[in-house]
Design a protein around this motif. Structure first.
Motif, short mmCIF file in Angstrom:
data_model
loop_
_atom_site.label_atom_id
_atom_site.label_comp_id
_atom_site.label_asym_id
_atom_site.label_seq_id
_atom_site.Cartn_x
_atom_site.Cartn_y
_atom_site.Cartn_z
N ALA A 99 0.84 -1.20 0.00
CA ALA A 99 0.00 0.00 0.00
C ALA A 99 0.87 1.25 0.00
O ALA A 99 2.08 1.19 0.23
CB ALA A 99 -0.92 -0.01 1.22
N THR A 100 0.21 2.36 -0.29
CA THR A 100 0.88 3.67 -0.26
C THR A 100 0.25 4.49 0.86
O THR A 100 -0.97 4.50 0.99
CB THR A 100 0.69 4.39 -1.62
OG1 THR A 100 1.28 3.58 -2.64
CG2 THR A 100 1.35 5.76 -1.62
N VAL A 101 1.11 5.12 1.67
CA VAL A 101 0.57 5.97 2.76
C VAL A 101 1.20 7.35 2.69
O VAL A 101 2.30 7.52 2.15
CB VAL A 101 0.83 5.38 4.16
CG1 VAL A 101 -0.10 4.23 4.46
CG2 VAL A 101 2.28 4.99 4.35
N ASP A 102 0.51 8.28 3.30
CA ASP A 102 1.02 9.66 3.35
C ASP A 102 2.09 9.75 4.45
O ASP A 102 2.20 8.87 5.31
CB ASP A 102 -0.13 10.61 3.66
CG ASP A 102 0.21 12.04 3.26
OD1 ASP A 102 1.37 12.30 2.90
OD2 ASP A 102 -0.70 12.89 3.31
N TRP A 103 2.86 10.82 4.40
CA TRP A 103 3.88 11.05 5.43
C TRP A 103 3.21 11.38 6.76
O TRP A 103 2.09 11.89 6.79
CB TRP A 103 4.78 12.22 5.00
CG TRP A 103 5.75 11.83 3.93
CD1 TRP A 103 5.48 11.65 2.61
CD2 TRP A 103 7.13 11.55 4.10
NE1 TRP A 103 6.62 11.27 1.94
CE2 TRP A 103 7.66 11.22 2.84
CE3 TRP A 103 8.00 11.56 5.18
CZ2 TRP A 103 8.99 10.88 2.63
CZ3 TRP A 103 9.34 11.24 4.98
CH2 TRP A 103 9.82 10.90 3.72
N PRO A 104 3.93 11.12 7.85
CA PRO A 104 3.35 11.47 9.16
C PRO A 104 3.51 12.97 9.42
O PRO A 104 4.15 13.68 8.65
CB PRO A 104 4.23 10.67 10.12
CG PRO A 104 5.55 10.60 9.45
CD PRO A 104 5.27 10.51 7.98
N LYS A 105 2.96 13.39 10.53
CA LYS A 105 3.20 14.77 10.96
C LYS A 105 4.65 14.90 11.41
O LYS A 105 5.29 13.89 11.76
CB LYS A 105 2.27 15.13 12.11
CG LYS A 105 0.83 15.33 11.67
CD LYS A 105 -0.03 15.85 12.79
CE LYS A 105 -1.46 16.09 12.32
NZ LYS A 105 -1.59 17.05 11.22
N GLY A 106 5.15 16.11 11.43
CA GLY A 106 6.55 16.32 11.79
C GLY A 106 6.82 16.12 13.27
O GLY A 106 5.89 15.93 14.05
N PRO A 107 8.10 16.16 13.68
CA PRO A 107 8.46 15.96 15.09
C PRO A 107 7.77 16.97 16.00
O PRO A 107 7.51 16.68 17.17
CB PRO A 107 9.97 16.18 15.11
CG PRO A 107 10.41 16.05 13.70
CD PRO A 107 9.26 16.41 12.83
N ASP A 108 7.47 18.16 15.47
CA ASP A 108 6.80 19.17 16.30
C ASP A 108 5.28 19.17 16.09
O ASP A 108 4.59 20.09 16.53
CB ASP A 108 7.38 20.55 15.99
CG ASP A 108 7.28 20.89 14.50
OD1 ASP A 108 6.75 20.05 13.73
OD2 ASP A 108 7.73 21.98 14.10
N GLY A 109 4.77 18.18 15.42
CA GLY A 109 3.32 18.03 15.26
C GLY A 109 2.71 18.76 14.08
O GLY A 109 1.53 18.62 13.80
N ARG A 110 3.53 19.54 13.36
CA ARG A 110 2.95 20.28 12.22
C ARG A 110 3.10 19.46 10.92
O ARG A 110 3.85 18.48 10.89
CB ARG A 110 3.61 21.64 12.07
CG ARG A 110 5.02 21.56 11.60
CD ARG A 110 5.79 22.85 11.74
NE ARG A 110 7.22 22.55 11.63
CZ ARG A 110 7.92 22.57 10.51
NH1 ARG A 110 7.35 22.90 9.37
NH2 ARG A 110 9.19 22.25 10.48
N ASP A 111 2.39 19.89 9.90
CA ASP A 111 2.52 19.25 8.59
C ASP A 111 3.50 20.06 7.76
O ASP A 111 3.18 21.18 7.36
CB ASP A 111 1.15 19.22 7.87
CG ASP A 111 0.23 18.21 8.50
OD1 ASP A 111 0.69 17.08 8.76
OD2 ASP A 111 -0.94 18.55 8.74
N PRO A 112 4.68 19.53 7.49
CA PRO A 112 5.63 20.30 6.69
C PRO A 112 5.16 20.36 5.23
O PRO A 112 4.32 19.57 4.81
CB PRO A 112 6.93 19.48 6.77
CG PRO A 112 6.65 18.38 7.71
CD PRO A 112 5.19 18.21 7.82
N PRO A 113 5.72 21.33 4.48
CA PRO A 113 5.35 21.39 3.06
C PRO A 113 5.83 20.15 2.31
O PRO A 113 6.76 19.48 2.75
CB PRO A 113 6.05 22.64 2.55
CG PRO A 113 7.06 23.00 3.57
CD PRO A 113 6.66 22.37 4.86
N ARG A 114 5.17 19.87 1.22
CA ARG A 114 5.59 18.72 0.39
C ARG A 114 6.55 19.23 -0.67
O ARG A 114 6.23 20.17 -1.40
CB ARG A 114 4.37 18.09 -0.26
CG ARG A 114 3.33 17.64 0.76
CD ARG A 114 2.15 17.05 0.07
NE ARG A 114 1.06 16.77 0.99
CZ ARG A 114 1.03 15.77 1.86
NH1 ARG A 114 2.06 14.96 1.94
NH2 ARG A 114 -0.02 15.58 2.64
#
Lengths: 483, 281
Positions: A327-342
């Motif tokens: 399967a393909t999954v999205d990246w997790p949230k960053g170490p500080d909990g935010r969603d970094p840019p792609r």
């Protein structure tokens, strides 16, 4: 005949032949003679991953021939060959009218725009500006050092970002729930999950799984994947950019150095702790694909969805893999909990100032990037590339459903790859590589500066802070040379 | 051949005519590129930029190691193996002599890819063998030393057969009566080699070594395909570094400068070679 006469004749022949070759091959170098008037549109194109891609381009070229009554000559070259051909052709001042190369974004166009080699294509861009995804378009806005101005020097047609694939059956074998929704979504838990799968597999059957690794993290300095992965992880740790959008090198900012150190630590630890194949140090771009297909790695980050596509179009039985086993999954949230840019890499069409038939090349581009023609070409890549135009990415059903029609045969409802992959482009912020902000960074990419020093950390146990400082010094040196 | 001062010599003229295609090709593909390179390189301080690059010195060192070890190991093995091939009274030697030529016949790309797989750290057959005999697997291509060993060993494997053939052919030209006389005098095999074979082969050995040195100094395919400078840009040769400058970093003038730097060194070898060759003619 006198000996001196014979020697004289030989020397004369050599000199005449050498001069003749200069005149014949490069008349304009010496300012002698004019190039013959062009009779056809010459296109050099990166050979596609699939035959369907090449076919789609050929069909477009034939249709253009019919519409305009001109000859179109298309030559396909491999990804590695086409930059060399273009470099040699430009040196000989005899480039094609139009070129497309997968590596142009980091390898060719920043330097060529800087040197004033590329034709300004602002007219085409302005006609299509509203159609473009803004971050994709941003990559075409480059600095021309010769004329001292920014302008549009290429026409984006498709893009990529990093996707994550994993073998569901290996996760299940480790006694864990393999469904995509059960994969952790937070940073530490996400990575620990894959480490745990490796540990559990090896505990279960050490002999069988001794060469199965949690991740397939490419580290070869010759690969583009290694740099792409590195820059992606940097975005997860970064609070400040390495290069600011106005083109300023920012490596003296302590926050940048700190994020670089964390990026080095993350990748070096992942490898040194034994969760990445040792051979990955010399992997080239296809090698992580090969390792994944041969099931020696549990998960893999990879730019483009070439891995699922290879299974979809692969040998008998691999379509079952596509729908049910991985399967393909999205990246997790960053170490500080935010969603970094792609991080996106955008691939574009180039026209050169020395191209003989520039106006016809632009006409072809206008035709090629029209919605239906470009969409046909992009879809022929089986989802490997993503569209840069909103009217394609957001409107065509394929980019939402993928190969859903074939799923039922394998008792699943959805395509487990294409929709997830394209959703990455629709959700969150997109960000181009730093070479878009300053072309000197394209040389950092070409030299793989971060990866060279990361390799030192892994191979020679070099202290990370020292490696980062030396890498920063090299980057500064590169930027200083681009004056 | 003698030259008369005034008479037209049709033989010389014909020779010149027949040489013309070569001369034209030589001019177009050797003289012109060299002149062009020198012309573009002379327009900037590219040579000093190349020489200030730490990677240049590393690549130079690697090239010296590669050429020094690969050429000499290969020539020594070729000399020894050519001797073994003369034992044609044994059937196994005949069979082996055919098999032995296979590496030379295998295309480089196929050979290198197979070799890379064989040396793969996790599942390569070499490490499998090492594990089976209780030794630790080696990260051949993932360490500088391992990668250099891989480069040298592949070169030796690939090219030893060619040079063995030249020595073997030369051995066939040695008068057998010399060996018969030596046998009658009770000479050992070693003495036969030292006093009959080696004196007859030593100029060929030197000639081959120098010729091979010239070829291997510029060798691109094996280093590029096998390591590409990996790991961490540590195994670049001058040839792959020049390619990297020109076609990866788009610094084509630095690439040309690097290749021009090597030419004087090669010229020395070529002149020495011609002197050895000329002296023996």
């Amino acid at each position: 005949m006198k000996r001196a006469t014979v020697i004289g004749v030989i020397i004369a022949v050599i000199v005449i032949a050498a001069l003749a070759s200069v005149f014949l091959v490069q008349p304009r170098i010496l300012g002698i003679g004019e190039a013959p008037r062009p009779t056809k549109l010459v296109i050099w194109w990166n050979k596609g991953y699939y035959a369907e891609e090449d076919l789609a381009l050929m069909q477009a070229a034939q249709e253009f021939e019919r519409m305009k009554g001109v000859d179109v000559e298309v030559s396909f070259y491999t990804t590695e060959d086409i930059p060399k051909k273009l470099i040699a052709a430009l040196e000989a001042k005899s480039p094609p009218d139009l070129a497309y190369a997968h590596f142009e974004d980091w390898m060719l166009s920043p330097r060529w725009a800087w040197d004033g080699i590329l034709e300004d294509v602002s007219d085409i861009i302005n006609e299509n500006k509203d159609r473009y995804i803004p971050e994709a378009l941003q990559t075409a806005y480059l600095y021309n050092n010769k004329e001292g101005k920014y302008s549009y020097y290429k026409v984006p047609i498709q893009m990529q970002t990093i996707h994550i694939h994993y073998w569901k059956d290996l996760v299940a074998e480790a006694g864990l729930d393999p469904s995509p929704e059960k994969i952790p979504k937070t940073w530490n838990e996400f990575w620990n999950f894959w480490f745990m799968v490796q540990d559990k597999l090896r505990a279960k059957d050490p002999e069988k799984y001794k060469n199965v690794y949690a991740t397939g993290w490419t580290l070869g300095t010759g690969s583009t994947d290694a740099f792409y992965n590195f820059e992606t992880i940097y975005l997860y740790y970064a609070t400040k950019p390495i290069v600011t959008p106005d083109g300023k090198l920012n490596v003296d900012d302590p926050a940048v150095r700190e994020a670089l150190i964390k990026t080095f630590e993350f990748i070096a630890n992942l490898h040194k702790r034994g969760y990445n194949p040792e051979g990955a140090l010399t992997w080239q771009d296809p090698d992580n694909n090969v390792a994944f297909h041969s099931r020696t790695i549990i998960m893999v980050p990879n730019p483009t969805i070439s891995i699922p596509a290879a299974q979809y179009f692969g040998a008998a039985g691999s379509r079952e893999n596509y729908y049910t086993k991985f399967a393909t999954v999205d990246w997790p949230k960053g170490p500080d909990g935010r969603d970094p840019p792609r991080l996106i890499a955008v691939k574009s069409l180039l026209v050169f100032k020395d191209s003989k038939n520039r106006e016809m090349a632009k006409e072809f581009i206008r035709y090629f990037i029209s919605k239906d023609v470009l969409n046909g070409y992009t879809k022929a890549s089986a989802g490997r590339w993503a569209p840069v135009f909103k009217d394609i990415l957001n409107e065509d059903k394929f980019y939402f459903e993928g190969f859903k029609a074939g799923a039922k045969a394998f008792k699943v409802e959805e395509d487990p790859h294409v929709p997830v992959a394209y959703n990455q482009f629709r959700t969150g912020k997109l960000q181009p590589f730093y070479y878009v902000y300053h072309p000197a960074y394209s040389q950092v990419y070409a030299e793989r500066t971060w990866i060279v020093y990361l390799n030192k950390v892994i191979l020679e146990n070099y202290p990370i802070d020292k490696a980062v400082d030396e890498a920063i010094a090299r980057v500064k040196q590169i930027f200083a040379e681009w004056k | 051949m003698s030259y008369k001062s005034s008479n037209f010599n049709p033989t010389n003229f014909l020779g010149l005519v027949f040489s013309l295609p070569f001369l034209i090709i030589f001019a177009a593909f050797v003289v012109y590129p060299l002149l062009y390179s020198a012309f573009v390189v002379s327009s900037g301080d590219y040579l000093s930029r190349v020489m200030n690059d730490p990677l240049f010195w590393r690549s130079l060192t690697n090239t010296l190691i590669y050429v020094g070890l690969a050429v000499n190991i290969k020539m020594f093995l070729a000399l020894v193996l050519s001797g073994l091939l003369t034992f044609t009274q044994f059937r196994i030697v005949k069979v082996m002599s055919y098999l032995y030529l296979l590496p030379w016949a295998v295309p480089i790309i196929a050979g290198v890819i197979s070799y890379r797989w064989m040396l793969q750290k996790e599942w390569g057959i070499v490490n499998k063998f090492l594990s089976d005999v209780g030794l630790q697997p080696v990260n051949w291509l993932g360490s500088y030393e391992g990668a250099m060993v891989a480069l040298i060993s592949f070169h030796v494997w690939k090219w030893t057969p060619l040079w063995t053939l030249t020595f073997y052919a030369a051995r066939q030209g040695i008068d057998p009566s010399l060996y018969e006389v030596a046998k009658i005098d009770g000479a050992s095999r070693l003495k036969e080699f030292l006093y009959i074979t080696w004196p007859q082969l030593k100029y060929l050995y030197i000639f081959n070594t120098m010729l091979s040195t010239i070829w291997v100094t510029g060798e691109f395919d094996i280093p590029y395909l096998l390591t590409r400078g990996e790991p961490g840009e540590t195994t670049h040769m001058l040839s792959t570094l020049g390619f990297r400058y020109a076609f990866v970093l788009l610094r084509i003038r630095e690439g040309l400068s690097l290749y021009l730097l090597v030419i004087p060194v090669l010229l020395i070898f070529i002149i020495m070679l011609l002197r050895v060759f000329g002296g023996r003619r």
